[in-house]
Design a protein around this motif. Sequence first.
Motif, PDB file in Angstrom:
ATOM      1  N   GLY A  58       0.845  -1.156   0.077  1.00 12.01           N
ATOM      2  CA  GLY A  58       0.053  -0.072  -0.099  1.00 12.01           C
ATOM      3  C   GLY A  58       0.734   1.263   0.091  1.00 12.01           C
ATOM      4  N   ILE A  59       0.827   2.034   0.988  1.00 11.96           N
ATOM      5  CA  ILE A  59       1.477   3.300   1.184  1.00 11.96           C
ATOM      6  C   ILE A  59       3.097   3.289   0.908  1.00 11.96           C
ATOM      7  N   THR A  60       3.491   2.293   1.541  1.00 11.16           N
ATOM      8  CA  THR A  60       4.957   1.961   1.549  1.00 11.16           C
ATOM      9  C   THR A  60       5.394   1.920   0.272  1.00 11.16           C
ATOM     10  N   HIS A  61       4.670   1.697  -0.685  1.00  9.18           N
ATOM     11  CA  HIS A  61       5.086   1.094  -2.018  1.00  9.18           C
ATOM     12  C   HIS A  61       4.534   2.292  -3.023  1.00  9.18           C
ATOM     13  N   SER A  62       4.298   3.361  -2.373  1.00 13.07           N
ATOM     14  CA  SER A  62       4.040   4.656  -3.316  1.00 13.07           C
ATOM     15  C   SER A  62       4.949   5.592  -3.715  1.00 13.07           C
ATOM     16  N   PHE A  63       4.858   6.379  -4.629  1.00 11.61           N
ATOM     17  CA  PHE A  63       5.892   7.426  -5.081  1.00 11.61           C
ATOM     18  C   PHE A  63       5.968   8.546  -3.974  1.00 11.61           C
ATOM     19  N   PHE A  64       4.960   8.770  -3.256  1.00  8.91           N
ATOM     20  CA  PHE A  64       4.745   9.637  -1.970  1.00  8.91           C
ATOM     21  C   PHE A  64       6.004   9.192  -0.971  1.00  8.91           C
ATOM     22  N   PHE A  65       5.763   7.821  -0.566  1.00  3.54           N
ATOM     23  CA  PHE A  65       6.691   7.224   0.511  1.00  3.54           C
ATOM     24  C   PHE A  65       8.090   7.447  -0.024  1.00  3.54           C
ATOM     25  N   ILE A  66       8.452   7.007  -1.113  1.00  2.00           N
ATOM     26  CA  ILE A  66       9.841   6.523  -1.488  1.00  2.00           C
ATOM     27  C   ILE A  66      10.553   8.037  -2.035  1.00  2.00           C
ATOM     28  N   ILE A  67       9.594   8.994  -2.334  1.00  2.14           N
ATOM     29  CA  ILE A  67      10.381  10.382  -2.434  1.00  2.14           C
ATOM     30  C   ILE A  67      10.471  11.196  -0.924  1.00  2.14           C
ATOM     31  N   LEU A  68       9.612  10.801  -0.125  1.00  3.45           N
ATOM     32  CA  LEU A  68       9.784  11.562   1.156  1.00  3.45           C
ATOM     33  C   LEU A  68      11.162  10.829   1.973  1.00  3.45           C
ATOM     34  N   ILE A  69      11.116   9.359   2.058  1.00  3.20           N
ATOM     35  CA  ILE A  69      12.104   8.579   2.804  1.00  3.20           C
ATOM     36  C   ILE A  69      13.236   8.775   1.943  1.00  3.20           C
ATOM     37  N   SER A  70      13.360   9.019   0.796  1.00  2.00           N
ATOM     38  CA  SER A  70      14.736   9.114  -0.062  1.00  2.00           C
ATOM     39  C   SER A  70      15.321  10.441   0.559  1.00  2.00           C
ATOM     40  N   ILE A  71      14.502  11.346   0.634  1.00  2.00           N
ATOM     41  CA  ILE A  71      15.041  12.613   0.853  1.00  2.00           C
ATOM     42  C   ILE A  71      15.670  12.751   2.397  1.00  2.00           C
ATOM     43  N   LEU A  72      14.572  12.181   3.136  1.00  2.71           N
ATOM     44  CA  LEU A  72      14.825  12.058   4.789  1.00  2.71           C
ATOM     45  C   LEU A  72      15.971  11.402   4.920  1.00  2.71           C
ATOM     46  N   LEU A  73      16.080  10.130   4.534  1.00  3.67           N
ATOM     47  CA  LEU A  73      17.436   9.256   4.910  1.00  3.67           C
ATOM     48  C   LEU A  73      18.849   9.864   4.098  1.00  3.67           C
ATOM     49  N   GLY A  74      18.690  10.414   2.967  1.00  5.14           N
ATOM     50  CA  GLY A  74      19.817  11.144   2.503  1.00  5.14           C
ATOM     51  C   GLY A  74      20.397  11.985   3.415  1.00  5.14           C
ATOM     52  N   TRP A  75      19.332  13.042   3.993  1.00  8.35           N
ATOM     53  CA  TRP A  75      20.095  14.141   4.888  1.00  8.35           C
ATOM     54  C   TRP A  75      20.344  13.438   6.140  1.00  8.35           C
ATOM     55  N   LEU A  76      19.796  12.281   6.628  1.00  8.18           N
ATOM     56  CA  LEU A  76      20.251  11.607   7.830  1.00  8.18           C
ATOM     57  C   LEU A  76      21.600  10.915   7.984  1.00  8.18           C
ATOM     58  N   THR A  77      21.650  10.330   6.488  1.00  8.68           N
ATOM     59  CA  THR A  77      22.914   9.392   6.561  1.00  8.68           C
ATOM     60  C   THR A  77      24.095  10.127   6.417  1.00  8.68           C
ATOM     61  N   GLN A  78      24.160  11.474   6.005  1.00  7.24           N
ATOM     62  CA  GLN A  78      25.376  12.250   5.902  1.00  7.24           C
ATOM     63  C   GLN A  78      25.909  12.775   7.403  1.00  7.24           C
ATOM     64  N   PHE A  79      24.996  12.548   8.280  1.00  4.72           N
ATOM     65  CA  PHE A  79      25.311  12.656   9.574  1.00  4.72           C
ATOM     66  C   PHE A  79      25.807  11.415  10.153  1.00  4.72           C
ATOM     67  N   TRP A  80      25.094  10.386  10.057  1.00  6.42           N
ATOM     68  CA  TRP A  80      25.196   8.973  10.639  1.00  6.42           C
ATOM     69  C   TRP A  80      26.522   8.388  10.122  1.00  6.42           C
ATOM     70  N   ILE A  81      26.925   8.702   8.928  1.00  7.69           N
ATOM     71  CA  ILE A  81      28.092   8.023   8.071  1.00  7.69           C
ATOM     72  C   ILE A  81      29.018   9.035   7.742  1.00  7.69           C
ATOM     73  N   LYS A  82      29.979   9.349   8.465  1.00 11.82           N
ATOM     74  CA  LYS A  82      30.758  10.430   8.259  1.00 11.82           C
ATOM     75  C   LYS A  82      31.912  10.211   7.003  1.00 11.82           C
TER      76      LYS A  82
END
Length: 338
Positions: A58-82
């Motif tokens: 359902g929603i976890t397989h939507s364009f809305f989800f992957i766009i949102l989560i990609s941006i969020l994870l991309g932003w967080l990962t630069q801090f988690w993984i130096k």
Amino acid sequence: MDTLTHTLLGAAIGEAILGKKIGRKAIFYGALISNLPDMDVLGVFFLSDSQQLLFHRGITHSFFFIILISILLGWLTQFWIKDDRVNWMSWTKLFFITLLSHLLLDSLTCYGMGIFEPFSNYRLSFNTIFVADPFYTLPLLVGVLVPFIGKRDSKRTLKWNTIGLIISSFYLIFTILIHNYVLQVMEQSMKEQELSFDHFTVTPTPLNTFFWMGYSYDKEGTWIGYYSIFDKTKKIDYFRVDRKDSLLIPYKKDEMLKNLKQLSNGNFVITKDDSNLYFNDIRFGQVSGWNNANDSFALSYNLNKNADNKRALNRLKYKESTYDWLVSLINRIKGKQH
């Protein structure tokens, strides 16, 4: 698609995008993120059985989800993984393409996914590949294993990974072409036999794209038939399954029935076994229908109150041994001789 295939495709994409910069870690990150949309399986802990069937993909397989989560994870990962070699945009690119690949593969199967949720309940499915297909998975496996366990060499690693991605991608194109061919053959056979139908669909049988099930849809029931591209004849032996809508009258206000109808998109029949009433989603096919026209359906939901439907979708309901079932499938793939 199955978890292994998603993992391998994610790993291959990770290697292709960031392998030169961060080495084997790219394979790990791609493999890990590729399965994120399937976190919806956790719904089993707080949803009813029918709700979980609908919530999955359902929603976890939507364009809305992957766009949102990609941006969020991309932003967080630069801090988690130096790692100065990879910036925020590179992480976001990796996550987005990996998650998009997950949606692409799942859209090609018959389950259907809510690609436009939460804005629309429409479920997309192209029915061109089975949920587990070794002909697609094996090239990815080889392409990922070589750079993962072998000596890191940018040219050699990229070569094997690219070959795996190219072969598997061409196989997906092949499945689409075969799907269109089989659809024409089976639909034409329906017309030649003057069998009435409102809509006709074909979907591959387990583990291959050479042997297909075709089914019709109308208000009274469905015609079901099987065809291998190696069959000597293009005349399909169809059998009829009545829909039996009248048996659903006691459940017409039940949310469970509403969920099941939405999931099946109208492609269902009702069967009765002793005191049990079953909602059967035709799209997932029969367990061994090419041997027995009356065989059980892969998704068979018991409508009786308090029934356990945790495994309502179960393609492993073999009445014979797995070996005998597999031999039967392979023999039928080889084609009917007359």
